[in-house]
Design a protein around this motif. Structure first.
Motif, PDB file in Angstrom:
ATOM      1  N   ASP A  83      -6.082   7.433  39.740  1.00  0.00           N
ATOM      2  CA  ASP A  83      -6.660   8.672  40.277  1.00  0.00           C
ATOM      3  C   ASP A  83      -8.182   8.668  40.208  1.00  0.00           C
ATOM      4  O   ASP A  83      -8.846   9.271  41.048  1.00  0.00           O
ATOM      5  N   PHE A  84      -8.742   8.004  39.195  1.00  0.00           N
ATOM      6  CA  PHE A  84     -10.196   7.919  39.086  1.00  0.00           C
ATOM      7  C   PHE A  84     -10.590   6.716  38.228  1.00  0.00           C
ATOM      8  O   PHE A  84      -9.775   6.172  37.483  1.00  0.00           O
ATOM      9  N   TYR A  85     -11.855   6.330  38.366  1.00  0.00           N
ATOM     10  CA  TYR A  85     -12.425   5.207  37.616  1.00  0.00           C
ATOM     11  C   TYR A  85     -13.606   5.714  36.802  1.00  0.00           C
ATOM     12  O   TYR A  85     -14.185   6.767  37.087  1.00  0.00           O
ATOM     13  N   SER A  86     -13.987   4.928  35.800  1.00  0.00           N
ATOM     14  CA  SER A  86     -15.141   5.331  34.996  1.00  0.00           C
ATOM     15  C   SER A  86     -15.755   4.130  34.289  1.00  0.00           C
ATOM     16  O   SER A  86     -15.145   3.058  34.196  1.00  0.00           O
ATOM     17  N   ARG A  87     -16.972   4.344  33.797  1.00  0.00           N
ATOM     18  CA  ARG A  87     -17.637   3.458  32.842  1.00  0.00           C
ATOM     19  C   ARG A  87     -18.349   4.356  31.834  1.00  0.00           C
ATOM     20  O   ARG A  87     -18.731   5.480  32.180  1.00  0.00           O
ATOM     21  N   TYR A  88     -18.530   3.867  30.601  1.00  0.00           N
ATOM     22  CA  TYR A  88     -19.117   4.716  29.561  1.00  0.00           C
ATOM     23  C   TYR A  88     -20.198   3.965  28.794  1.00  0.00           C
ATOM     24  O   TYR A  88     -20.010   2.815  28.392  1.00  0.00           O
ATOM     25  N   PHE A  89     -21.315   4.666  28.581  1.00  0.00           N
ATOM     26  CA  PHE A  89     -22.485   4.071  27.930  1.00  0.00           C
ATOM     27  C   PHE A  89     -22.969   5.002  26.817  1.00  0.00           C
ATOM     28  O   PHE A  89     -23.089   6.211  27.009  1.00  0.00           O
TER      29      PHE A  89
ATOM     30  N   PHE B  89      -8.637   4.187  35.249  1.00  0.00           N
ATOM     31  CA  PHE B  89      -9.043   2.819  34.926  1.00  0.00           C
ATOM     32  C   PHE B  89     -10.515   2.828  34.557  1.00  0.00           C
ATOM     33  O   PHE B  89     -11.348   3.346  35.307  1.00  0.00           O
ATOM     34  N   GLN B  90     -10.836   2.288  33.364  1.00  0.00           N
ATOM     35  CA  GLN B  90     -12.236   2.168  32.957  1.00  0.00           C
ATOM     36  C   GLN B  90     -12.736   0.790  33.375  1.00  0.00           C
ATOM     37  O   GLN B  90     -12.204  -0.242  32.959  1.00  0.00           O
ATOM     38  N   CYS B  91     -13.774   0.786  34.212  1.00  0.00           N
ATOM     39  CA  CYS B  91     -14.207  -0.426  34.898  1.00  0.00           C
ATOM     40  C   CYS B  91     -15.244  -1.239  34.119  1.00  0.00           C
ATOM     41  O   CYS B  91     -16.239  -1.707  34.680  1.00  0.00           O
ATOM     42  N   SER B  92     -15.029  -1.402  32.822  1.00  0.00           N
ATOM     43  CA  SER B  92     -15.887  -2.292  32.043  1.00  0.00           C
ATOM     44  C   SER B  92     -15.497  -3.734  32.327  1.00  0.00           C
ATOM     45  O   SER B  92     -14.545  -4.003  33.066  1.00  0.00           O
ATOM     46  N   ARG B  93     -16.216  -4.677  31.735  1.00  0.00           N
ATOM     47  CA  ARG B  93     -15.889  -6.090  31.951  1.00  0.00           C
ATOM     48  C   ARG B  93     -14.481  -6.408  31.449  1.00  0.00           C
ATOM     49  O   ARG B  93     -13.743  -7.186  32.056  1.00  0.00           O
TER      50      ARG B  93
END
Length: 232
Positions: A156-162, A197-201
């Motif tokens: 449903d959505f993607y993300s990245r976190y810093f 889905f978290q789009c980190s490496r």
């Protein structure tokens, strides 16, 4: 009352491309409800209100104006816009939201982008702790709406976190960030159960369910990668 208003397509040299935003020119301040009602009526990602600071100012010549910025839902503090721009440059932004309880800043990228763009986006986190050192922001979430088709249809959505404020340049998969993301995307998509889905490496898949009491269940699979004996 008549107010000059324009729609400008940013980050493009052609009409009907880029990021559309409304710009309203003001001689004087408006009531707060009027700002928000105009932004709702325009129904664009951003509506900017540019106000003269002095009656002698000229919109075509002076470079010093009062500025307020609204999405259809709420006013966006300009400092948060600057913080986002520092991190992602001229990347098109659809929405910015701030969670004071968790001190996380959520930046939603334009729906025109695909998952691959978020995955490969170079994010400048090095300077963020120097720019924001008040403690108001402790985490930056970048998020993107899920694509309607193809192999990514299940999300449903993607993300990245810093979190450079905690010496974490980028976190692989972040449960706490998804408590903010789940509330935001539940309102946007009208859903109580979502897959993210978290789009980190490293990447990570999460199943999310919002309870009636407002709590959030975040679930995911786990794999054992090490088994041994600790001698103490």
């Amino acid at each position: 009352m008549k107010l000059p208003i324009f729609i400008a397509d940013a980050f493009t040299a052609r009409a009907f491309c880029g990021n559309p935003a409304a710009v309203c020119l003001l001689e004087n301040e408006l009531e707060n409800d009027t700002y928000q009602n105009i932004a709702k009526e325009m129904n664009l990602s951003e509506t900017a209100f540019v106000r003269k600071l002095s009656p002698t100012d000229n919109f075509t010549q002076s470079s010093c104006f009062g500025l307020r910025w609204f999405t259809p839902a709420s006013e966006v503090p300009l400092f948060f816009c600057f913080l986002a721009q520092t991190a992602i440059g001229d990347t098109l932004v659809q929405d910015i939201q701030y969670s004071p309880d968790t001190r996380k800043l959520l930046v939603r990228l334009s729906d025109s982008y695909k998952r691959s763009f978020l995955e490969t986006l170079k994010v400048n986190t090095e300077n963020l702790p120097h720019i924001e050192n008040t403690g108001k922001v402790k985490g930056l979430i970048l998020t993107l709406k899920g694509e309607p088709g193809g192999q990514t249809q299940a999300f449903d959505f993607y993300s990245r976190y810093f979190a450079p404020w905690w010496d974490v340049a980028e976190d692989p998969v972040t449960g706490s960030a998804h408590t903010i993301l789940s509330s935001y995307w539940s309102q946007q998509l009208g859903k109580k159960q979502m897959r993210a889905f978290q789009c980190s490496r490293r990447g990570g898949e999460l199943n999310i369910a919002l309870r009636p009491d407002g709590r959030v269940d975040v679930k995911g699979a786990a794999t054992v990668v090490l088994e041994g004996t600790l001698m103490v």
